[in-house]
Design a protein around this motif. Structure first.
Motif, PDB file in Angstrom:
ATOM      1  N   LEU A 160      -4.051  -9.280  -4.772  1.00  0.00           N
ATOM      2  CA  LEU A 160      -4.693  -8.015  -4.400  1.00  0.00           C
ATOM      3  C   LEU A 160      -3.846  -7.270  -3.369  1.00  0.00           C
ATOM      4  O   LEU A 160      -3.736  -6.038  -3.411  1.00  0.00           O
ATOM      5  CB  LEU A 160      -6.096  -8.268  -3.855  1.00  0.00           C
ATOM      6  CG  LEU A 160      -7.080  -8.928  -4.832  1.00  0.00           C
ATOM      7  CD1 LEU A 160      -8.433  -9.116  -4.161  1.00  0.00           C
ATOM      8  CD2 LEU A 160      -7.233  -8.100  -6.101  1.00  0.00           C
ATOM      9  N   ALA A 161      -3.245  -8.012  -2.435  1.00  0.00           N
ATOM     10  CA  ALA A 161      -2.365  -7.377  -1.451  1.00  0.00           C
ATOM     11  C   ALA A 161      -1.169  -6.734  -2.151  1.00  0.00           C
ATOM     12  O   ALA A 161      -0.694  -5.655  -1.751  1.00  0.00           O
ATOM     13  CB  ALA A 161      -1.899  -8.404  -0.428  1.00  0.00           C
ATOM     14  N   GLN A 162      -0.671  -7.385  -3.208  1.00  0.00           N
ATOM     15  CA  GLN A 162       0.427  -6.819  -3.987  1.00  0.00           C
ATOM     16  C   GLN A 162       0.009  -5.486  -4.607  1.00  0.00           C
ATOM     17  O   GLN A 162       0.770  -4.510  -4.602  1.00  0.00           O
ATOM     18  CB  GLN A 162       0.823  -7.801  -5.085  1.00  0.00           C
ATOM     19  CG  GLN A 162       1.859  -7.298  -6.061  1.00  0.00           C
ATOM     20  CD  GLN A 162       2.144  -8.324  -7.141  1.00  0.00           C
ATOM     21  OE1 GLN A 162       2.458  -9.469  -6.845  1.00  0.00           O
ATOM     22  NE2 GLN A 162       2.020  -7.923  -8.388  1.00  0.00           N
ATOM     23  N   ALA A 163      -1.219  -5.440  -5.122  1.00  0.00           N
ATOM     24  CA  ALA A 163      -1.726  -4.185  -5.692  1.00  0.00           C
ATOM     25  C   ALA A 163      -1.840  -3.107  -4.623  1.00  0.00           C
ATOM     26  O   ALA A 163      -1.548  -1.931  -4.882  1.00  0.00           O
ATOM     27  CB  ALA A 163      -3.078  -4.424  -6.353  1.00  0.00           C
ATOM     28  N   VAL A 164      -2.251  -3.488  -3.407  1.00  0.00           N
ATOM     29  CA  VAL A 164      -2.366  -2.520  -2.308  1.00  0.00           C
ATOM     30  C   VAL A 164      -1.015  -1.853  -2.052  1.00  0.00           C
ATOM     31  O   VAL A 164      -0.912  -0.620  -1.950  1.00  0.00           O
ATOM     32  CB  VAL A 164      -2.879  -3.213  -1.025  1.00  0.00           C
ATOM     33  CG1 VAL A 164      -2.742  -2.287   0.185  1.00  0.00           C
ATOM     34  CG2 VAL A 164      -4.333  -3.635  -1.183  1.00  0.00           C
ATOM     35  N   VAL A 165       0.042  -2.666  -1.962  1.00  0.00           N
ATOM     36  CA  VAL A 165       1.376  -2.125  -1.692  1.00  0.00           C
ATOM     37  C   VAL A 165       1.840  -1.235  -2.847  1.00  0.00           C
ATOM     38  O   VAL A 165       2.389  -0.149  -2.635  1.00  0.00           O
ATOM     39  CB  VAL A 165       2.376  -3.273  -1.449  1.00  0.00           C
ATOM     40  CG1 VAL A 165       3.792  -2.742  -1.329  1.00  0.00           C
ATOM     41  CG2 VAL A 165       1.999  -4.041  -0.183  1.00  0.00           C
ATOM     42  N   TYR A 166       1.611  -1.694  -4.079  1.00  0.00           N
ATOM     43  CA  TYR A 166       2.045  -0.918  -5.251  1.00  0.00           C
ATOM     44  C   TYR A 166       1.368   0.448  -5.276  1.00  0.00           C
ATOM     45  O   TYR A 166       2.011   1.479  -5.486  1.00  0.00           O
ATOM     46  CB  TYR A 166       1.722  -1.688  -6.530  1.00  0.00           C
ATOM     47  CG  TYR A 166       2.317  -1.068  -7.770  1.00  0.00           C
ATOM     48  CD1 TYR A 166       3.522  -1.527  -8.286  1.00  0.00           C
ATOM     49  CD2 TYR A 166       1.694  -0.002  -8.418  1.00  0.00           C
ATOM     50  CE1 TYR A 166       4.091  -0.940  -9.418  1.00  0.00           C
ATOM     51  CE2 TYR A 166       2.248   0.593  -9.541  1.00  0.00           C
ATOM     52  CZ  TYR A 166       3.447   0.114 -10.042  1.00  0.00           C
ATOM     53  OH  TYR A 166       4.006   0.704 -11.148  1.00  0.00           O
ATOM     54  N   LEU A 167       0.052   0.454  -5.038  1.00  0.00           N
ATOM     55  CA  LEU A 167      -0.686   1.717  -5.065  1.00  0.00           C
ATOM     56  C   LEU A 167      -0.215   2.660  -3.963  1.00  0.00           C
ATOM     57  O   LEU A 167      -0.093   3.870  -4.170  1.00  0.00           O
ATOM     58  CB  LEU A 167      -2.183   1.463  -4.907  1.00  0.00           C
ATOM     59  CG  LEU A 167      -2.887   0.675  -6.012  1.00  0.00           C
ATOM     60  CD1 LEU A 167      -4.376   0.596  -5.727  1.00  0.00           C
ATOM     61  CD2 LEU A 167      -2.651   1.283  -7.373  1.00  0.00           C
ATOM     62  N   ALA A 168       0.024   2.104  -2.777  1.00  0.00           N
ATOM     63  CA  ALA A 168       0.431   2.956  -1.660  1.00  0.00           C
ATOM     64  C   ALA A 168       1.774   3.635  -1.938  1.00  0.00           C
ATOM     65  O   ALA A 168       1.990   4.779  -1.543  1.00  0.00           O
ATOM     66  CB  ALA A 168       0.501   2.142  -0.372  1.00  0.00           C
ATOM     67  N   LEU A 169       2.668   2.930  -2.637  1.00  0.00           N
ATOM     68  CA  LEU A 169       3.999   3.476  -2.878  1.00  0.00           C
ATOM     69  C   LEU A 169       4.121   4.231  -4.201  1.00  0.00           C
ATOM     70  O   LEU A 169       5.162   4.817  -4.485  1.00  0.00           O
ATOM     71  CB  LEU A 169       5.035   2.344  -2.825  1.00  0.00           C
ATOM     72  CG  LEU A 169       5.203   1.679  -1.446  1.00  0.00           C
ATOM     73  CD1 LEU A 169       6.190   0.528  -1.511  1.00  0.00           C
ATOM     74  CD2 LEU A 169       5.645   2.696  -0.404  1.00  0.00           C
ATOM     75  N   ALA A 170       3.079   4.213  -5.007  1.00  0.00           N
ATOM     76  CA  ALA A 170       3.120   4.908  -6.301  1.00  0.00           C
ATOM     77  C   ALA A 170       3.020   6.420  -6.088  1.00  0.00           C
ATOM     78  O   ALA A 170       2.429   6.882  -5.110  1.00  0.00           O
ATOM     79  CB  ALA A 170       1.966   4.430  -7.178  1.00  0.00           C
ATOM     80  N   PRO A 171       3.596   7.230  -7.003  1.00  0.00           N
ATOM     81  CA  PRO A 171       3.403   8.682  -6.924  1.00  0.00           C
ATOM     82  C   PRO A 171       1.930   9.028  -7.108  1.00  0.00           C
ATOM     83  O   PRO A 171       1.210   8.316  -7.815  1.00  0.00           O
ATOM     84  CB  PRO A 171       4.259   9.221  -8.075  1.00  0.00           C
ATOM     85  CG  PRO A 171       4.406   8.065  -9.013  1.00  0.00           C
ATOM     86  CD  PRO A 171       4.401   6.830  -8.170  1.00  0.00           C
ATOM     87  N   LYS A 172       1.494  10.085  -6.468  1.00  0.00           N
ATOM     88  CA  LYS A 172       0.061  10.411  -6.465  1.00  0.00           C
ATOM     89  C   LYS A 172      -0.213  11.717  -7.217  1.00  0.00           C
ATOM     90  O   LYS A 172       0.593  12.642  -7.197  1.00  0.00           O
ATOM     91  CB  LYS A 172      -0.457  10.564  -5.022  1.00  0.00           C
ATOM     92  CG  LYS A 172      -0.157   9.396  -4.093  1.00  0.00           C
ATOM     93  CD  LYS A 172      -0.783   8.105  -4.554  1.00  0.00           C
ATOM     94  CE  LYS A 172      -0.686   7.009  -3.515  1.00  0.00           C
ATOM     95  NZ  LYS A 172       0.685   6.624  -3.148  1.00  0.00           N
TER      96      LYS A 172
END
Length: 442
Positions: free
Chosen positions: A332-344
């Motif tokens: 889940l922490a991995q998903a947090v980082v991925y989402l934060a760095l993804a284009p919005k």
């Protein structure tokens, strides 16, 4: 029958000469004037609400909203002293309707004798609607000046009628400077410095977590130790249990922290996002709730800017289900980082809301007949399917026909942004718009 644990008073010693029992440090340091209150300048300062009220000699009913240990009770008591009102304190936990009636009757008698009453109600949100309504006539006729204290959001927990007759003042958790000032005041009262290194002293303030009362209780424990040298951070931690962080999975703190996590992800800040994610886990939040909310963030704030984001969330969720805690929380922490760095992007979200508004506005306007099927001869005679252009037969696989109701002006609902994969979608959309114009589509 006397309590077996009560010691009989010493015989032959007059009561006035008997030694007073020891008083807790928090009681000994209780401020005697509003000027001695540490923190809360946003409500106590000269231009702040209470400062202005006191200067004008007009105090209204109040609701103090804030976490434990920030001075709600103390400020209420000092307000009564500053305004020459009789101070009465009750708790909603232990007070029922009969007790309230007695409080109101005593306040009426006091008022007839020229003495006003400041009624301080701790945990006021625990009174039900009928009990809260019971305060209204006594507030309106001046029998009492109500000061309520609550740790819960008054907007949700208190009646609108009570809120309309009282001003809500927000008291904040004490910051590091406030806690340090309180520590120095405690050391002056004790007559000695705490046996702590600078690092351990900082750790002590962290343990209090913004709660002044909790800090004084911790200081009282530390001051009782007899040590040969000042204790360090690790030694302090081994002797004291860290105070549990304030977190109510069903209350304001739950919603405050998930809002902080969501906005940190939306703001492309992986460090802040991980911090709030960890705060919720430390508070006992169900990781499955966080997995669901992360998936929502992928859908709401990232979507077609990075279509992979949703898959990452679902895979992390599934990994958590297979591994459980604590290892699954790493996924889940991995998903947090991925989402934060993804284009919005929220272009799809805005398009969806615009489509819903348009659908409501146009009511039951039917589709144009050329895109309706004609399974019967009657429907064919009515023009169903007449003139439909099969896109696969058209140049570039695009007919450019109109698919909106006849007579309806063509809207532009989906407006992709120049970020991530949506940049490519924008190029496709512009390409189809050019073809539609060339081929006479509406």
């Amino acid at each position: 029958m006397a309590d077996l644990f009560d010691s009989p008073p010493p015989e032959g010693i007059p009561e006035r000469d008997r030694p007073e029992p020891p008083r807790p440090l928090a009681d000994r340091l209780r401020p005697q004037t509003l000027g001695e209150v540490i923190g809360q300048s946003q409500v106590l300062g000269p231009e702040a609400p209470l400062g202005v009220m006191l200067a004008s000699g007009s105090l209204s009913s109040l609701i103090f909203w804030g976490p434990p240990g920030v001075g709600k009770t103390t400020i209420a008591r000092l307000l009564a002293a500053e305004t020459d009102l009789h101070f009465v304190q009750i708790s909603a936990i232990f007070t029922g309707v009969p007790e309230l009636r007695k409080v109101f009757e005593a306040a009426k008698i006091r008022r007839q004798n020229g003495q006003g009453t400041l009624l301080f109600v701790d945990e006021i949100h625990r009174f039900n609607k009928a009990q809260q309504d019971g305060f209204l006539p006594h507030m309106e006729d001046g029998t009492i000046l109500l000061v309520g204290a609550t740790t819960e959001n008054p907007s949700f927990e208190l009646n609108a009628a009570v809120l309309s007759r009282a001003q809500v003042l927000v008291l904040e958790r004490l910051d590091a400077d406030d806690l340090e000032a309180l520590t120095r005041r405690a050391e002056d009262e004790l007559g000695r410095a705490l046996p702590l290194t600078a690092d351990a002293r900082e750790a002590l303030l962290e343990m209090a977590d913004g709660d002044g009362r909790a800090l004084l209780n911790l200081i009282e424990q530390v001051a009782a130790w007899r040590t040969a040298a000042d204790l360090g951070r690790d030694e302090l931690a081994s002797r004291l249990m860290k105070r549990a962080a304030k977190y109510d999975k069903g209350g304001d703190e739950h919603y405050n922290l998930i809002s902080a996590l969501h906005k940190s992800v939306r703001g492309s800040d992986p460090d802040a996002a991980l911090y709030w994610f960890a705060r919720m886990l430390e508070g006992g939040e169900d990781p499955r709730y966080l997995a669901r909310r992360l998936t929502r963030m992928a859908v709401e704030d990232i979507a077609l800017a990075d279509p992979q984001a949703q898959a990452v969330c679902l895979q992390s969720w599934e990994t958590y289900e297979r591994l459980g805690s604590p290892e699954g929380e790493l996924a889940l922490a991995q998903a947090v980082v991925y989402l934060a760095l993804a284009p919005k992007t929220n272009a799809h979200y805005m398009a969806y809301k615009a489509a819903r508004r348009l659908a409501k506005k146009t009511g039951s306007a039917p589709p144009p007949k050329h895109i309706l099927n004609a399974p019967t001869k009657l429907m064919e005679d009515q023009g169903y399917g007449a003139g439909y252009a099969y896109d696969h037969d058209a140049e570039d696989g695009f007919s450019g026909q109109n698919y909106f109701p006849d007579g309806m002006e063509r809207p532009q609902l989906y407006k992709p942004v120049e970020r991530g994969f949506e940049r490519d979608l924008k190029k496709r959309l512009e390409y189809f718009e050019r073809l539609r114009a060339q081929r006479g589509g509406d």
